[in-house]
Design an enzyme around this catalytic site. Structure first.
Site, mmCIF file in Angstrom:
data_model
loop_
_atom_site.group_PDB
_atom_site.id
_atom_site.type_symbol
_atom_site.label_atom_id
_atom_site.label_comp_id
_atom_site.label_asym_id
_atom_site.label_seq_id
_atom_site.Cartn_x
_atom_site.Cartn_y
_atom_site.Cartn_z
ATOM 1 C CG ASN A 11 -1.864 1.141 1.214
ATOM 2 O OD1 ASN A 11 -1.601 2.103 0.917
ATOM 3 N ND2 ASN A 11 -2.819 0.751 1.791
ATOM 4 C CE LYS A 14 -2.221 -0.339 5.476
ATOM 5 N NZ LYS A 14 -1.852 -1.722 5.915
ATOM 6 C CG ASP A 68 -3.775 -5.988 9.284
ATOM 7 O OD1 ASP A 68 -3.636 -6.124 7.883
ATOM 8 O OD2 ASP A 68 -4.824 -6.210 9.863
ATOM 9 C CG PHE A 146 -4.495 5.053 1.270
ATOM 10 C CD1 PHE A 146 -5.002 3.897 1.763
ATOM 11 C CD2 PHE A 146 -3.833 5.825 2.243
ATOM 12 C CE1 PHE A 146 -4.690 3.383 3.021
ATOM 13 C CE2 PHE A 146 -3.635 5.603 3.521
ATOM 14 C CZ PHE A 146 -3.768 4.414 3.881
ATOM 15 N N GLY A 147 -7.900 4.611 0.096
ATOM 16 C CA GLY A 147 -8.782 3.744 0.839
ATOM 17 C C GLY A 147 -10.243 4.676 1.485
HETATM 18 P P1 IMP Z 1 -4.754 -4.245 5.331
HETATM 19 O O1 IMP Z 1 -3.903 -3.321 6.562
HETATM 20 O O2 IMP Z 1 -3.565 -4.023 4.150
HETATM 21 O O3 IMP Z 1 -5.285 -5.289 5.814
HETATM 22 O O4 IMP Z 1 -5.597 -3.018 4.716
HETATM 23 C C1 IMP Z 1 -6.414 -2.149 5.477
HETATM 24 C C2 IMP Z 1 -7.524 -1.240 4.520
HETATM 25 O O5 IMP Z 1 -7.908 -0.597 5.552
HETATM 26 C C3 IMP Z 1 -7.052 -0.678 3.565
HETATM 27 O O6 IMP Z 1 -6.854 -1.218 2.243
HETATM 28 C C4 IMP Z 1 -8.085 0.611 3.492
HETATM 29 O O7 IMP Z 1 -8.868 0.074 2.813
HETATM 30 C C5 IMP Z 1 -8.337 0.587 4.987
HETATM 31 N N1 IMP Z 1 -7.639 1.651 5.652
HETATM 32 C C6 IMP Z 1 -6.410 1.450 6.601
HETATM 33 N N2 IMP Z 1 -6.086 2.547 6.986
HETATM 34 C C7 IMP Z 1 -6.627 3.629 6.133
HETATM 35 C C8 IMP Z 1 -6.448 5.017 6.101
HETATM 36 O O8 IMP Z 1 -5.536 5.505 6.857
HETATM 37 N N3 IMP Z 1 -7.227 5.542 5.375
HETATM 38 C C9 IMP Z 1 -8.330 4.909 4.385
HETATM 39 N N4 IMP Z 1 -8.585 3.551 4.553
HETATM 40 C C10 IMP Z 1 -7.756 2.913 5.338
#
Ligand code: IMP
Length: 193
Positions: A11, A14, A68, A146-147
């Site tokens: 990501n 991140k 995570d 993002f996200g």
């Molecule tokens: P993972 O940590 O790879 O399982 O993914 C976490 C998911 O949570 C991301 O793909 C986003 O969809 C969401 N997410 C986590 N942190 C954020 C953030 O700071 N902003 C927006 N979405 C987030």
């Protein structure tokens, strides 16, 4: 600047957030986007710990970081939570808004959480958690982040979503910023990685 600290994540959002905060104390970050299996587990920390197990068994050399995170919506009993990435990929922002149609306003209360896991040079693990309470907006606004950022209005802000904030503003209020701040506080006590 010391040697870059490896951050295992696919990501880029991140990475940008973590790198900006670590740069303030002279630490550089190097993204390793090889990925790792995300196990099904009840907590973010379990997912992160299992990721570290896998990375160590597959040639990763400490020190390194992984993280995570997830969005937990009250009116959806904490969904998407540990399934946030999957929910974003499948439902997307319109899907989350659709699930909230008909849910009372109080059900739009939500929180972001992040578990940042640092595997130190000796292979010891240190987990840092950051949380940010807020609510899910009626519609997406803002072009940054993002996200789920366009939908999340953090408490303690001025009503804008994360996506409408400058990166520095999100870092102060946000879950990841808080987890990174806890990591940096611990480094100050124990010495640099
Ligand atoms: P993972 O940590 O790879 O399982 O993914 C976490 C998911 O949570 C991301 O793909 C986003 O969809 C969401 N997410 C986590 N942190 C954020 C953030 O700071 N902003 C927006 N979405 C987030």
């Amino acid at each position: 600047m010391s040697l870059p600290l490896t951050f295992y994540t696919t990501n880029k959002g991140k990475v940008a957030e973590l790198a900006a905060q670590l740069a303030q104390v002279g630490l550089a970050v190097r993204q390793d986007a090889r990925g790792y299996p995300e196990v099904q587990a009840d907590t973010l920390e379990e997912v992160a710990q299992a990721g570290a197990d896998w990375l160590l068994a597959n040639g990763a050399t400490p020190p390194f970081l992984l993280e995570d995170s997830g969005l937990f919506v009250d009116g959806l009993n904490g969904f998407p939570g540990v399934y946030s990435r999957h929910a974003l990929d499948t439902l997307g922002l319109p899907g989350l808004l659709a699930l909230l149609r008909g849910v009372p306003a109080s059900g739009r209360a939500a929180r972001f959480e992040a578990c940042l896991l640092y595997v130190d040079p000796a292979g010891r693990r240190h987990a840092f958690t950051g949380r940010c309470a807020g609510r899910i907006a009626e519609a997406g606004t803002g072009a940054g982040g993002f996200g789920f950022d366009p939908l999340f209005v953090p408490d303690g802000g001025d009503g804008r979503t994360f996506a409408a904030m400058a990166p520095g503003e999100k870092a102060v209020l946000g879950h990841r910023g808080r987890a990174v701040a806890a990591f940096l506080a611990s480094l100050r006590q124990t010495g640099k990685p």
